[in-house]
Design a protein around this motif. Structure first.
Motif, PDB file in Angstrom:
ATOM      1  N   GLU A 307       0.834  -1.204   0.000  1.00 39.12           N
ATOM      2  CA  GLU A 307       0.000   0.000   0.000  1.00 39.12           C
ATOM      3  C   GLU A 307       0.870   1.256   0.000  1.00 39.12           C
ATOM      4  O   GLU A 307       0.604   2.221  -0.727  1.00 39.12           O
ATOM      5  N   THR A 308       1.930   1.239   0.827  1.00 42.95           N
ATOM      6  CA  THR A 308       2.843   2.383   0.879  1.00 42.95           C
ATOM      7  C   THR A 308       3.541   2.574  -0.453  1.00 42.95           C
ATOM      8  O   THR A 308       3.628   3.700  -0.974  1.00 42.95           O
ATOM      9  N   MET A 309       4.034   1.492  -1.030  1.00 43.56           N
ATOM     10  CA  MET A 309       4.724   1.592  -2.318  1.00 43.56           C
ATOM     11  C   MET A 309       3.795   2.118  -3.402  1.00 43.56           C
ATOM     12  O   MET A 309       4.178   2.973  -4.211  1.00 43.56           O
ATOM     13  N   THR A 310       2.560   1.634  -3.432  1.00 40.40           N
ATOM     14  CA  THR A 310       1.601   2.071  -4.453  1.00 40.40           C
ATOM     15  C   THR A 310       1.303   3.554  -4.332  1.00 40.40           C
ATOM     16  O   THR A 310       1.250   4.279  -5.329  1.00 40.40           O
ATOM     17  N   GLN A 311       1.130   4.052  -3.106  1.00 39.48           N
ATOM     18  CA  GLN A 311       0.883   5.480  -2.903  1.00 39.48           C
ATOM     19  C   GLN A 311       2.062   6.303  -3.404  1.00 39.48           C
ATOM     20  O   GLN A 311       1.886   7.342  -4.049  1.00 39.48           O
ATOM     21  N   GLU A 342      13.103  -9.799  -1.591  1.00 37.70           N
ATOM     22  CA  GLU A 342      11.815 -10.415  -1.261  1.00 37.70           C
ATOM     23  C   GLU A 342      10.821  -9.355  -0.801  1.00 37.70           C
ATOM     24  O   GLU A 342       9.641  -9.382  -1.171  1.00 37.70           O
ATOM     25  N   TRP A 343      11.298  -8.388   0.009  1.00 38.26           N
ATOM     26  CA  TRP A 343      10.425  -7.271   0.416  1.00 38.26           C
ATOM     27  C   TRP A 343       9.959  -6.500  -0.814  1.00 38.26           C
ATOM     28  O   TRP A 343       8.791  -6.095  -0.900  1.00 38.26           O
ATOM     29  N   LEU A 348       5.703  -4.510  -4.569  1.00 40.90           N
ATOM     30  CA  LEU A 348       5.262  -4.220  -5.944  1.00 40.90           C
ATOM     31  C   LEU A 348       4.112  -5.117  -6.387  1.00 40.90           C
ATOM     32  O   LEU A 348       3.779  -5.167  -7.576  1.00 40.90           O
ATOM     33  N   ALA A 349       3.487  -5.813  -5.441  1.00 35.74           N
ATOM     34  CA  ALA A 349       2.468  -6.809  -5.770  1.00 35.74           C
ATOM     35  C   ALA A 349       1.260  -6.232  -6.522  1.00 35.74           C
ATOM     36  O   ALA A 349       0.596  -6.947  -7.270  1.00 35.74           O
ATOM     37  N   MET A 350       0.970  -4.934  -6.335  1.00 35.72           N
ATOM     38  CA  MET A 350      -0.212  -4.343  -6.969  1.00 35.72           C
ATOM     39  C   MET A 350       0.052  -3.880  -8.408  1.00 35.72           C
ATOM     40  O   MET A 350      -0.852  -3.402  -9.076  1.00 35.72           O
TER      41      MET A 350
END
Length: 359
Positions: A307-311, A342-343, A348-350
């Motif tokens: 969520e943080t990465m997507t924002q 791995e993190w 980046l899953a979204m």
């Protein structure tokens, strides 16, 4: 004539109304969730409204859009999630929980009491992981009632296309630094702490504090910092927003910085309004702010939270009408350590894997 964004805003608003006015709308960043909420409010016509959010910059976005769209509710209460507990015994015709994915466990507990007395609940988010969706469903019985994805927004021209470039750099194994009376490289320190963490976990003991030391090494890595500075130099003529994990990193990249310890608060407004080209931030700027044209973001440090990465990535995905062919370009800097890679995969899953390149 109604454009595609307004059409989708009305569709999602209607989905929420049709689902007993109780649930979460998960619409991509830059969708226009406040205007969509105004559509809902105009239809529902609530006498009292509570709007909760993670920080006050988001409150300003609501106030600005109320003014912009000439919507002036007479009885409205604003609160941060931190102060939500002060309002849980009150009754409102409509409760709006903005950036709902950012609620902490304690805030979710406060929300349980709030939901006992209030039945019209609108949750808003642009970045909802499957894990957070499950938590909100299990703890608050709040389902996702409408979705509008990043990929659909790109397809329909609401968001520009994007590319994510991952730059991997090994931890430095040459520069010796004094740590506790011993001179070690960051690579050696990382390996030492990782060995201790593995040992503790094998023995089923708490490794939390050792993991924090590993994170600190990754956040302040000199090789990571050099890779960031090289990118800033490469794109020095363009507008850049750089997300860092530590204030001492942000302050030493050779560009203006802004974070909780900053003395010059004006630098934030200067960047948002486009008066300066570059800005490094720490835990600021992830959500609720729209910047003037920005096509490149550098992520100096990340965690495993998608969520943080997507924002962060969506900070540069605001469509520019004088640049319809724009593509948002994101650079993510990672060490070559397997644990951090791995993190990165989780964070980046979204995003579409076909748009992620490892350089």
């Amino acid at each position: 004539m109604e454009n595609i964004r307004e059409k989708r805003q009305r569709e999602l608003a209607q989905s929420w109304i049709s689902n007993n006015m109780y649930g979460i709308i998960n619409a991509c960043p830059r969708f226009g969730k406040i205007f969509m909420s105004i559509i809902i409010m105009r239809q529902v016509n609530p006498n009292s409204i509570l709007i909760a959010y993670p920080d006050n910059k988001i409150k300003k976005s609501w106030e600005d859009d109320f003014e912009k769209f000439s919507y002036h509710p007479s009885n409205i209460m604003f609160t941060t999630y931190l102060s939500l507990h002060k309002h849980v015994e009150e009754k409102y015709d409509l409760v709006i929980l903005d950036e709902i994915h950012l609620m902490s466990e304690a805030q979710i507990e406060s929300c349980k009491t709030l939901l006992e007395a209030n039945r019209r609940i609108l949750g808003l988010t642009g970045t909802l992981s499957s894990w957070t969706a499950k938590v909100l469903k299990d703890e608050l019985s709040l389902p996702v009632v409408a979705r509008y994805s990043i990929e659909m927004a790109i397809k329909e021209g609401i968001l520009p296309d994007y590319e994510i470039n991952v730059i991997t750099t090994p931890l430095d194994d040459k520069i010796l630094v004094n740590y506790g009376g011993k001179r070690k490289t960051e690579k050696t320190r990382f390996a030492n702490y990782k060995w201790v963490v593995d040992k503790l976990e094998k023995e089923e003991k708490n490794s939390f504090h050792m993991k924090l030391k590993i994170i600190s090494i990754l956040q302040t890595s000199s090789s990571r910092m050099k890779a960031t500075i090289d990118l800033i130099e490469k794109f020095k003529e363009e507008r850049l927003l750089v997300f860092c994990g530590r204030t001492e990193v942000a302050d030493n990249l050779g560009i203006p910085s802004f974070h909780s310890k900053s003395s010059e608060k004006q630098v934030w407004e200067d960047f948002v309004e486009g008066r300066i080209k570059h800005l490094a931030v720490v835990k600021i700027g992830n959500s609720g702010v729209t910047y003037t044209p920005l096509s490149k973001v550098i992520i100096n440090y990340f965690d495993s939270n998608p969520e943080t990465m997507t924002q962060r990535i969506n900070r540069c995905m605001n469509m520019e009408y004088d640049n319809p062919e724009k593509k948002a370009v994101i650079y993510v800097i990672s060490s070559t350590e397997p644990i951090e890679l791995e993190w990165l995969k989780k964070s980046l899953a979204m995003f579409d894997k076909n748009k992620i390149k490892y350089l």
